[in-house]
Design a protein around this motif. Structure first.
Motif, PDB file in Angstrom:
ATOM      1  N   LEU A  85       0.772  -1.104  -0.011  1.00  0.00           N
ATOM      2  CA  LEU A  85      -0.086   0.022  -0.027  1.00  0.00           C
ATOM      3  C   LEU A  85       0.993   1.451  -0.093  1.00  0.00           C
ATOM      4  N   LEU A  86       2.188   1.149   0.399  1.00  0.00           N
ATOM      5  CA  LEU A  86       2.856   2.270   0.429  1.00  0.00           C
ATOM      6  C   LEU A  86       4.354   2.054  -0.111  1.00  0.00           C
ATOM      7  N   ASP A  87       4.775   3.049  -0.697  1.00  0.00           N
ATOM      8  CA  ASP A  87       6.131   2.930  -1.368  1.00  0.00           C
ATOM      9  C   ASP A  87       7.269   3.647  -0.471  1.00  0.00           C
ATOM     10  N   ARG A  88       7.959   2.989   0.038  1.00  0.00           N
ATOM     11  CA  ARG A  88       9.051   3.372   1.104  1.00  0.00           C
ATOM     12  C   ARG A  88      10.343   3.563   0.560  1.00  0.00           C
ATOM     13  N   SER A  89      10.550   3.653  -0.817  1.00  0.00           N
ATOM     14  CA  SER A  89      11.922   3.733  -1.348  1.00  0.00           C
ATOM     15  C   SER A  89      12.558   5.074  -1.336  1.00  0.00           C
ATOM     16  N   GLY A  90      11.629   6.204  -1.259  1.00  0.00           N
ATOM     17  CA  GLY A  90      12.137   7.344  -1.191  1.00  0.00           C
ATOM     18  C   GLY A  90      12.310   7.994   0.152  1.00  0.00           C
ATOM     19  N   ARG A  91      12.502   9.349   0.274  1.00  0.00           N
ATOM     20  CA  ARG A  91      12.804  10.070   1.652  1.00  0.00           C
ATOM     21  C   ARG A  91      11.243  10.240   2.205  1.00  0.00           C
ATOM     22  N   VAL A  92      10.310  10.516   1.204  1.00  0.00           N
ATOM     23  CA  VAL A  92       8.810  10.697   1.554  1.00  0.00           C
ATOM     24  C   VAL A  92       8.060   9.424   1.198  1.00  0.00           C
ATOM     25  N   VAL A  93       7.121   9.056   2.202  1.00  0.00           N
ATOM     26  CA  VAL A  93       6.565   7.582   1.791  1.00  0.00           C
ATOM     27  C   VAL A  93       5.206   8.122   0.957  1.00  0.00           C
ATOM     28  N   ARG A  94       5.151   7.207  -0.041  1.00  0.00           N
ATOM     29  CA  ARG A  94       4.119   7.524  -1.116  1.00  0.00           C
ATOM     30  C   ARG A  94       3.107   6.424  -1.231  1.00  0.00           C
ATOM     31  N   VAL A  95       2.048   6.790  -1.388  1.00  0.00           N
ATOM     32  CA  VAL A  95       0.754   5.775  -1.467  1.00  0.00           C
ATOM     33  C   VAL A  95       1.074   4.929  -2.866  1.00  0.00           C
ATOM     34  N   THR A  96       0.948   3.806  -3.001  1.00  0.00           N
ATOM     35  CA  THR A  96       1.013   3.006  -4.280  1.00  0.00           C
ATOM     36  C   THR A  96      -0.372   3.256  -5.051  1.00  0.00           C
ATOM     37  N   GLU A  97      -0.299   2.503  -6.075  1.00  0.00           N
ATOM     38  CA  GLU A  97      -1.630   2.669  -7.000  1.00  0.00           C
ATOM     39  C   GLU A  97      -2.849   1.790  -6.197  1.00  0.00           C
ATOM     40  N   VAL A  98      -2.286   0.683  -5.759  1.00  0.00           N
ATOM     41  CA  VAL A  98      -3.247  -0.174  -4.828  1.00  0.00           C
ATOM     42  C   VAL A  98      -3.698   0.579  -3.517  1.00  0.00           C
ATOM     43  N   GLY A  99      -2.813   1.350  -2.896  1.00  0.00           N
ATOM     44  CA  GLY A  99      -3.005   2.065  -1.732  1.00  0.00           C
ATOM     45  C   GLY A  99      -3.977   3.200  -2.020  1.00  0.00           C
ATOM     46  N   MET A 100      -3.972   3.772  -3.153  1.00  0.00           N
ATOM     47  CA  MET A 100      -4.850   4.643  -3.617  1.00  0.00           C
ATOM     48  C   MET A 100      -6.136   4.180  -3.872  1.00  0.00           C
ATOM     49  N   ALA A 101      -6.379   2.990  -4.317  1.00  0.00           N
ATOM     50  CA  ALA A 101      -7.709   2.441  -4.347  1.00  0.00           C
ATOM     51  C   ALA A 101      -8.269   1.890  -2.929  1.00  0.00           C
ATOM     52  N   VAL A 102      -7.340   1.736  -2.174  1.00  0.00           N
ATOM     53  CA  VAL A 102      -7.918   1.175  -0.729  1.00  0.00           C
ATOM     54  C   VAL A 102      -8.117   2.413   0.282  1.00  0.00           C
ATOM     55  N   LEU A 103      -7.496   3.510  -0.188  1.00  0.00           N
ATOM     56  CA  LEU A 103      -7.545   4.802   0.897  1.00  0.00           C
ATOM     57  C   LEU A 103      -9.066   5.215   1.040  1.00  0.00           C
ATOM     58  N   PRO A 104      -9.791   5.521   0.023  1.00  0.00           N
ATOM     59  CA  PRO A 104     -11.283   6.073   0.346  1.00  0.00           C
ATOM     60  C   PRO A 104     -11.966   5.050   1.236  1.00  0.00           C
ATOM     61  N   TYR A 105     -11.870   3.751   1.054  1.00  0.00           N
ATOM     62  CA  TYR A 105     -12.486   2.680   1.961  1.00  0.00           C
ATOM     63  C   TYR A 105     -12.028   2.740   3.293  1.00  0.00           C
ATOM     64  N   ALA A 106     -10.799   3.010   3.524  1.00  0.00           N
ATOM     65  CA  ALA A 106     -10.134   2.831   4.619  1.00  0.00           C
ATOM     66  C   ALA A 106     -10.705   4.324   5.573  1.00  0.00           C
ATOM     67  N   ARG A 107     -10.917   5.232   4.760  1.00  0.00           N
ATOM     68  CA  ARG A 107     -11.340   6.604   5.390  1.00  0.00           C
ATOM     69  C   ARG A 107     -12.634   6.427   5.609  1.00  0.00           C
ATOM     70  N   ALA A 108     -13.708   5.705   4.900  1.00  0.00           N
ATOM     71  CA  ALA A 108     -14.976   5.431   5.165  1.00  0.00           C
ATOM     72  C   ALA A 108     -15.154   4.606   6.434  1.00  0.00           C
ATOM     73  N   ALA A 109     -14.411   3.620   6.366  1.00  0.00           N
ATOM     74  CA  ALA A 109     -14.501   2.690   7.669  1.00  0.00           C
ATOM     75  C   ALA A 109     -14.347   3.460   8.945  1.00  0.00           C
ATOM     76  N   LEU A 110     -13.033   4.399   9.018  1.00  0.00           N
ATOM     77  CA  LEU A 110     -12.836   4.873  10.170  1.00  0.00           C
ATOM     78  C   LEU A 110     -14.052   6.105  10.490  1.00  0.00           C
ATOM     79  N   ALA A 111     -14.515   6.562   9.325  1.00  0.00           N
ATOM     80  CA  ALA A 111     -15.729   7.490   9.484  1.00  0.00           C
ATOM     81  C   ALA A 111     -17.035   7.147  10.208  1.00  0.00           C
ATOM     82  N   ALA A 112     -17.064   5.689   9.694  1.00  0.00           N
ATOM     83  CA  ALA A 112     -18.384   4.957  10.152  1.00  0.00           C
ATOM     84  C   ALA A 112     -18.107   4.775  11.786  1.00  0.00           C
ATOM     85  N   VAL A 113     -16.934   4.312  12.006  1.00  0.00           N
ATOM     86  CA  VAL A 113     -16.728   3.996  13.661  1.00  0.00           C
ATOM     87  C   VAL A 113     -17.025   5.351  14.358  1.00  0.00           C
ATOM     88  N   ASP A 114     -16.483   6.418  13.971  1.00  0.00           N
ATOM     89  CA  ASP A 114     -16.524   7.888  14.527  1.00  0.00           C
ATOM     90  C   ASP A 114     -18.183   8.078  14.733  1.00  0.00           C
TER      91      ASP A 114
END
Length: 299
Positions: free
Chosen positions: A47-76
């Motif tokens: 989900l994350l590209d750790r190869s650079g100084r700044v951690v970047r979200v991979t293409e798969v991570g970008m697809a997962v990100l909105p669902y992760a946020r929605a899950a956290l919002a639902a818990v809130d």
């Protein structure tokens, strides 16, 4: 898959850094890395590209990100619903009101108490300026105030009453022969008014300022009834709502003020972003429905 794994992933995606994520969430940095690695193994993708100084979200991570946020919002949302209910069970509301108003506040509170019997209610009486300040500061949940044509900044309102403000004089006063006078007619005359900070006084001073003069206040009092009594004795021109004066027609005559006319609105007010307490928000919903129903019946 655990909620904390999703929370760590979302936070790293937003900060671009494992160390800042750990500091923000008050956890150990190795724990953040380990939990995200565990999440990636479960999903079978990085989900994350750790190869650079700044951690970047991979293409798969970008697809997962909105669902992760929605899950956290639902818990809130679940937590908020529980907090709202708990707040109503053990809640408290603070209501402010101007000295004189025609809102059936006892009836409104009786209906609210029937729906939420455990909520404690505190009532406070003050002038409009003070009530507006207390609403903005959050020390009051709601208030009944008097305003002009605009809405005080930072507040939301529901209009309860809107009527003209008139000059109230005794039947033998020299202005009693007039149906309508201009605001300039009041220049230099002895006037009877509510104190500064009240809605009626503010509307009077605004109208006089438009005409280029300052009202000459001979008497002031916080009780409209006392103002009416002073005017009935011929001690000056009282500035009062028309309906209030017409109800005392035996002793007073209402004279319409024109050019410009003066109107006063009595409103139920609360902070535009909502009262700070769950019980306060419930009271606003209850009052808006009740006052809206009353307004519909009055038309």
């Amino acid at each position: 898959m655990e909620l904390r794994q999703l929370e760590y992933f979302v936070t790293v995606a937003e900060t671009g850094n494992f160390t800042r994520t750990a500091e923000q969430l008050h956890v150990a940095q190795p724990g953040v890395s380990a939990q995200i690695r565990r999440l990636e193994r479960e999903l079978g993708q990085e989900l994350l590209d750790r190869s650079g100084r700044v951690v970047r979200v991979t293409e798969v991570g970008m697809a997962v990100l909105p669902y992760a946020r929605a899950a956290l919002a639902a818990v809130d949302g679940v937590r908020l619903a529980v907090d709202e209910l708990a707040g109503l069970v053990r809640g408290h509301v603070s209501i402010g009101m101007v000295t004189s108003h025609n809102v059936d506040l006892p009836g409104l509170l009786a209906r609210f108490h029937e729906a939420h019997p455990a909520v404690e209610v505190t009532l406070a009486e003050a002038n409009t300026d003070q009530l507006v300040e207390d609403l903005r500061a959050g020390s009051l949940d709601t208030a009944i105030i008097s305003v002009g044509g605009g809405i005080p900044a930072g507040l939301a309102i529901q209009v309860v009453d809107d009527q003209p403000i008139v000059a109230a004089v005794s039947h033998d006063h020299e202005l009693a022969v007039h149906q309508v006078i201009s605001i300039d007619t009041l220049r230099g005359r002895l006037m009877i008014s509510m104190p500064r900070g009240t809605g009626l006084r503010a509307r009077l001073e605004e109208a006089c300022a438009t005409a280029g003069f300052t009202p000459r206040i001979a008497f002031e009092a916080s009780s409209p009834e006392f103002l009416a009594q002073l005017a009935a004795r011929g001690l000056g021109v009282a500035i009062l709502p028309r309906a209030f004066v017409e109800a005392r027609s035996e002793h007073l005559r209402p004279v319409t003020i024109g050019r410009p006319s003066i109107r006063g609105r009595l409103v139920f007010a609360w902070r535009a972003d909502g009262p700070p307490s769950p019980a306060g928000r419930a009271l606003v919903r209850h009052a808006r429905q009740l006052l809206g129903d009353a307004s519909s019946r009055g038309r």
